[in-house]
Motif scaffolding. Sequence first.
Motif, PDB file in Angstrom:
ATOM      1  N   ALA A 150       0.816  -1.216   0.000  1.00 29.23           N
ATOM      2  CA  ALA A 150       0.000   0.000   0.000  1.00 29.23           C
ATOM      3  C   ALA A 150       0.849   1.265   0.000  1.00 29.23           C
ATOM      4  O   ALA A 150       0.471   2.282  -0.569  1.00 29.23           O
ATOM      5  N   GLY A 151       2.010   1.190   0.681  1.00 33.00           N
ATOM      6  CA  GLY A 151       2.819   2.385   0.805  1.00 33.00           C
ATOM      7  C   GLY A 151       2.123   3.433   1.674  1.00 33.00           C
ATOM      8  O   GLY A 151       1.104   3.171   2.317  1.00 33.00           O
ATOM      9  N   THR A 152       2.681   4.646   1.664  1.00 36.90           N
ATOM     10  CA  THR A 152       2.109   5.756   2.415  1.00 36.90           C
ATOM     11  C   THR A 152       2.057   6.975   1.508  1.00 36.90           C
ATOM     12  O   THR A 152       3.096   7.497   1.093  1.00 36.90           O
ATOM     13  N   ASN A 153       0.830   7.365   1.171  1.00 37.62           N
ATOM     14  CA  ASN A 153       0.637   8.528   0.293  1.00 37.62           C
ATOM     15  C   ASN A 153       1.483   8.427  -0.984  1.00 37.62           C
ATOM     16  O   ASN A 153       2.157   9.368  -1.391  1.00 37.62           O
ATOM     17  N   ASN A 154       1.404   7.237  -1.597  1.00 37.07           N
ATOM     18  CA  ASN A 154       2.078   6.929  -2.864  1.00 37.07           C
ATOM     19  C   ASN A 154       3.599   6.896  -2.758  1.00 37.07           C
ATOM     20  O   ASN A 154       4.294   6.958  -3.782  1.00 37.07           O
ATOM     21  N   ASN A 155       4.097   6.772  -1.540  1.00 36.10           N
ATOM     22  CA  ASN A 155       5.530   6.562  -1.330  1.00 36.10           C
ATOM     23  C   ASN A 155       5.750   5.180  -0.717  1.00 36.10           C
ATOM     24  O   ASN A 155       4.889   4.665  -0.007  1.00 36.10           O
ATOM     25  N   LEU A 156       6.909   4.606  -0.997  1.00 35.13           N
ATOM     26  CA  LEU A 156       7.256   3.294  -0.451  1.00 35.13           C
ATOM     27  C   LEU A 156       7.200   3.303   1.075  1.00 35.13           C
ATOM     28  O   LEU A 156       7.633   4.267   1.712  1.00 35.13           O
ATOM     29  N   SER A 157       6.661   2.243   1.660  1.00 32.24           N
ATOM     30  CA  SER A 157       6.662   2.068   3.120  1.00 32.24           C
ATOM     31  C   SER A 157       7.566   0.900   3.481  1.00 32.24           C
ATOM     32  O   SER A 157       7.361  -0.226   3.015  1.00 32.24           O
ATOM     33  N   LEU A 158       8.532   1.169   4.323  1.00 29.65           N
ATOM     34  CA  LEU A 158       9.529   0.166   4.694  1.00 29.65           C
ATOM     35  C   LEU A 158       8.882  -1.083   5.277  1.00 29.65           C
ATOM     36  O   LEU A 158       9.260  -2.208   4.949  1.00 29.65           O
ATOM     37  N   GLU A 159       7.869  -0.883   6.141  1.00 32.22           N
ATOM     38  CA  GLU A 159       7.253  -2.032   6.817  1.00 32.22           C
ATOM     39  C   GLU A 159       6.485  -2.934   5.852  1.00 32.22           C
ATOM     40  O   GLU A 159       6.414  -4.152   6.053  1.00 32.22           O
ATOM     41  N   ASP A 160       5.932  -2.362   4.789  1.00 26.00           N
ATOM     42  CA  ASP A 160       5.232  -3.183   3.799  1.00 26.00           C
ATOM     43  C   ASP A 160       6.216  -4.016   2.980  1.00 26.00           C
ATOM     44  O   ASP A 160       5.992  -5.211   2.733  1.00 26.00           O
ATOM     45  N   TYR A 180      14.782  -1.942  13.487  1.00 23.52           N
ATOM     46  CA  TYR A 180      15.166  -1.074  12.373  1.00 23.52           C
ATOM     47  C   TYR A 180      13.934  -0.693  11.558  1.00 23.52           C
ATOM     48  O   TYR A 180      13.757   0.488  11.196  1.00 23.52           O
ATOM     49  N   ILE A 181      13.082  -1.656  11.263  1.00 25.52           N
ATOM     50  CA  ILE A 181      11.885  -1.401  10.455  1.00 25.52           C
ATOM     51  C   ILE A 181      10.938  -0.448  11.186  1.00 25.52           C
ATOM     52  O   ILE A 181      10.259   0.374  10.566  1.00 25.52           O
ATOM     53  N   LYS A 182      10.914  -0.539  12.514  1.00 25.40           N
ATOM     54  CA  LYS A 182      10.033   0.343  13.303  1.00 25.40           C
ATOM     55  C   LYS A 182      10.494   1.799  13.306  1.00 25.40           C
ATOM     56  O   LYS A 182       9.836   2.657  13.888  1.00 25.40           O
ATOM     57  N   LYS A 183      11.598   2.078  12.632  1.00 25.13           N
ATOM     58  CA  LYS A 183      12.037   3.461  12.460  1.00 25.13           C
ATOM     59  C   LYS A 183      11.462   4.070  11.182  1.00 25.13           C
ATOM     60  O   LYS A 183      11.785   5.210  10.834  1.00 25.13           O
ATOM     61  N   SER A 184      10.621   3.323  10.496  1.00 28.79           N
ATOM     62  CA  SER A 184      10.017   3.821   9.257  1.00 28.79           C
ATOM     63  C   SER A 184       9.192   5.077   9.526  1.00 28.79           C
ATOM     64  O   SER A 184       8.763   5.340  10.655  1.00 28.79           O
ATOM     65  N   ASP A 185       8.954   5.848   8.480  1.00 23.26           N
ATOM     66  CA  ASP A 185       8.188   7.094   8.622  1.00 23.26           C
ATOM     67  C   ASP A 185       6.810   6.853   9.221  1.00 23.26           C
ATOM     68  O   ASP A 185       6.376   7.573  10.128  1.00 23.26           O
ATOM     69  N   HIS A 186       6.113   5.833   8.706  1.00 25.28           N
ATOM     70  CA  HIS A 186       4.749   5.563   9.182  1.00 25.28           C
ATOM     71  C   HIS A 186       4.769   5.074  10.631  1.00 25.28           C
ATOM     72  O   HIS A 186       3.904   5.446  11.431  1.00 25.28           O
ATOM     73  N   SER A 187       5.746   4.255  10.968  1.00 25.09           N
ATOM     74  CA  SER A 187       5.875   3.786  12.350  1.00 25.09           C
ATOM     75  C   SER A 187       6.048   4.957  13.301  1.00 25.09           C
ATOM     76  O   SER A 187       5.410   5.032  14.364  1.00 25.09           O
ATOM     77  N   GLN A 188       6.898   5.890  12.918  1.00 24.73           N
ATOM     78  CA  GLN A 188       7.164   7.038  13.783  1.00 24.73           C
ATOM     79  C   GLN A 188       5.932   7.927  13.929  1.00 24.73           C
ATOM     80  O   GLN A 188       5.701   8.502  14.994  1.00 24.73           O
ATOM     81  N   ARG A 189       5.130   7.997  12.880  1.00 19.82           N
ATOM     82  CA  ARG A 189       3.887   8.774  12.986  1.00 19.82           C
ATOM     83  C   ARG A 189       2.934   8.139  13.997  1.00 19.82           C
ATOM     84  O   ARG A 189       2.315   8.836  14.811  1.00 19.82           O
ATOM     85  N   LEU A 190       2.817   6.822  13.970  1.00 22.64           N
ATOM     86  CA  LEU A 190       1.942   6.146  14.931  1.00 22.64           C
ATOM     87  C   LEU A 190       2.435   6.359  16.357  1.00 22.64           C
ATOM     88  O   LEU A 190       1.633   6.564  17.274  1.00 22.64           O
ATOM     89  N   ILE A 191       3.740   6.331  16.541  1.00 25.04           N
ATOM     90  CA  ILE A 191       4.301   6.565  17.881  1.00 25.04           C
ATOM     91  C   ILE A 191       3.951   7.966  18.366  1.00 25.04           C
ATOM     92  O   ILE A 191       3.536   8.167  19.519  1.00 25.04           O
ATOM     93  N   LYS A 192       4.066   8.954  17.484  1.00 23.13           N
ATOM     94  CA  LYS A 192       3.742  10.336  17.852  1.00 23.13           C
ATOM     95  C   LYS A 192       2.272  10.493  18.211  1.00 23.13           C
ATOM     96  O   LYS A 192       1.905  11.355  19.020  1.00 23.13           O
ATOM     97  N   LEU A 193       1.425   9.659  17.607  1.00 24.97           N
ATOM     98  CA  LEU A 193      -0.018   9.700  17.895  1.00 24.97           C
ATOM     99  C   LEU A 193      -0.391   8.860  19.111  1.00 24.97           C
ATOM    100  O   LEU A 193      -1.570   8.729  19.434  1.00 24.97           O
ATOM    101  N   GLY A 194       0.609   8.283  19.778  1.00 28.51           N
ATOM    102  CA  GLY A 194       0.355   7.483  20.966  1.00 28.51           C
ATOM    103  C   GLY A 194      -0.141   6.085  20.679  1.00 28.51           C
ATOM    104  O   GLY A 194      -0.785   5.460  21.535  1.00 28.51           O
ATOM    105  N   LEU A 195       0.180   5.575  19.490  1.00 31.46           N
ATOM    106  CA  LEU A 195      -0.334   4.270  19.062  1.00 31.46           C
ATOM    107  C   LEU A 195       0.763   3.206  19.032  1.00 31.46           C
ATOM    108  O   LEU A 195       0.754   2.308  18.192  1.00 31.46           O
ATOM    109  N   ILE A 196       1.685   3.276  19.976  1.00 35.90           N
ATOM    110  CA  ILE A 196       2.803   2.328  19.985  1.00 35.90           C
ATOM    111  C   ILE A 196       2.329   0.898  20.255  1.00 35.90           C
ATOM    112  O   ILE A 196       2.927  -0.066  19.744  1.00 35.90           O
ATOM    113  N   GLU A 197       1.241   0.718  21.001  1.00 33.06           N
ATOM    114  CA  GLU A 197       0.728  -0.641  21.233  1.00 33.06           C
ATOM    115  C   GLU A 197       0.208  -1.237  19.933  1.00 33.06           C
ATOM    116  O   GLU A 197       0.399  -2.433  19.662  1.00 33.06           O
ATOM    117  N   ASP A 198      -0.459  -0.426  19.120  1.00 32.73           N
ATOM    118  CA  ASP A 198      -0.864  -0.877  17.789  1.00 32.73           C
ATOM    119  C   ASP A 198       0.362  -1.276  16.974  1.00 32.73           C
ATOM    120  O   ASP A 198       0.381  -2.321  16.311  1.00 32.73           O
TER     121      ASP A 198
END
Length: 238
Positions: free
Chosen positions: A144-154, A188-206
Motif C-alpha cells: 500500500a505504501g504511504t501517500n504513494n511513497n514506499l513504506s519500509l514495513e510493507d 530497524y523497520i520500526k524506524k520507518s516514517d509511518h511507524s514514527q507517525r503512529l508513535i507520535k499519535l500514541g499508538l505504539i501498542e498498535d
Amino acid sequence: MKINVYNTPTDDVKQHDIYILIDILRATSTITTLFYCEAKKVSLFGDIEKAKQQKEKDNNIILTGERNAIKVEGFDYGNSPLEMILNKNNIKNKEIIITTTNGTKAFQKIYEKGEVIALSNLNIKSIYEYIENKNYNNIGVMCAGTNNNLSLEDIYAAGKFINFFKKDLILNDSAKLALNISNQSKDYIKKSDHSQRLIKLGLIEDLNYCFEENVYNFFGKSKKGEKSMYKHIINGGV
C-alpha cells in the motif's frame, strides 16, 4: 514461480494468478484482526461517503477507518486492530466496511484483476501455506505504501513472505529489494516514517501488535471483482 512486488498503487500492475495486499500499518493487520473478532465479512471501500451511504441502507453495518491515521468522523471505529479486539462482542457476525488512507486505495487497484488476500505479519505463514498448496505460479504482491511513497514495513513483510518459498523464484527488482530488507531487524523497520507517525499519535501498542508474527492461521480473501473479503482458515486455525 514468479513473484512481482509493487511498492505503491501507482506502479504498473501486471496480470497475476492471485494478488497479495499488504498494509502492515494498519489496514491488513486490522482486517486480519476483524476476522479474529469473528466478523461476518469485511468490505473494502475507497470512498468515505460511499461507505456512509451503505450504513444508511443497513444500520447493522459497522464502519471502520481512518484518514492520515485519525478515525473518520461519524465512523464506529478507527483503524486500530487493538480497538477491534476491545470491541470483539460488537463485531461478531457483523458486516464491516473499512476505508483507509492507503490500504483500501491499493485494494481498488487490484480487486478487479483477480482474487486478493490480505497479508499482515500476523498471518504470513498461513498465506504461504495456502499459496503453496494451490500451486499458484504467478503472484502479485501489492504494497500500500504511504501517500504513494514506499513504506519500509510493507516491503519488509513482502520479503518475509517471499522468504518462505524454497523453490526457484523469478523476482522483479522490488521483490529482490524486499528479500534484502526482510533481513533487517524489527527495531530497524520500526524506524520507518509511518511507524514514527503512529508513535507520535500514541499508538505504539498498535505498532507492536502489527509486528507480531504468525499469530493467526487465517486470512481475509476476496473473489475477483468483489470488494468483500471472507475468512479463510488454514489447518483449523483459531
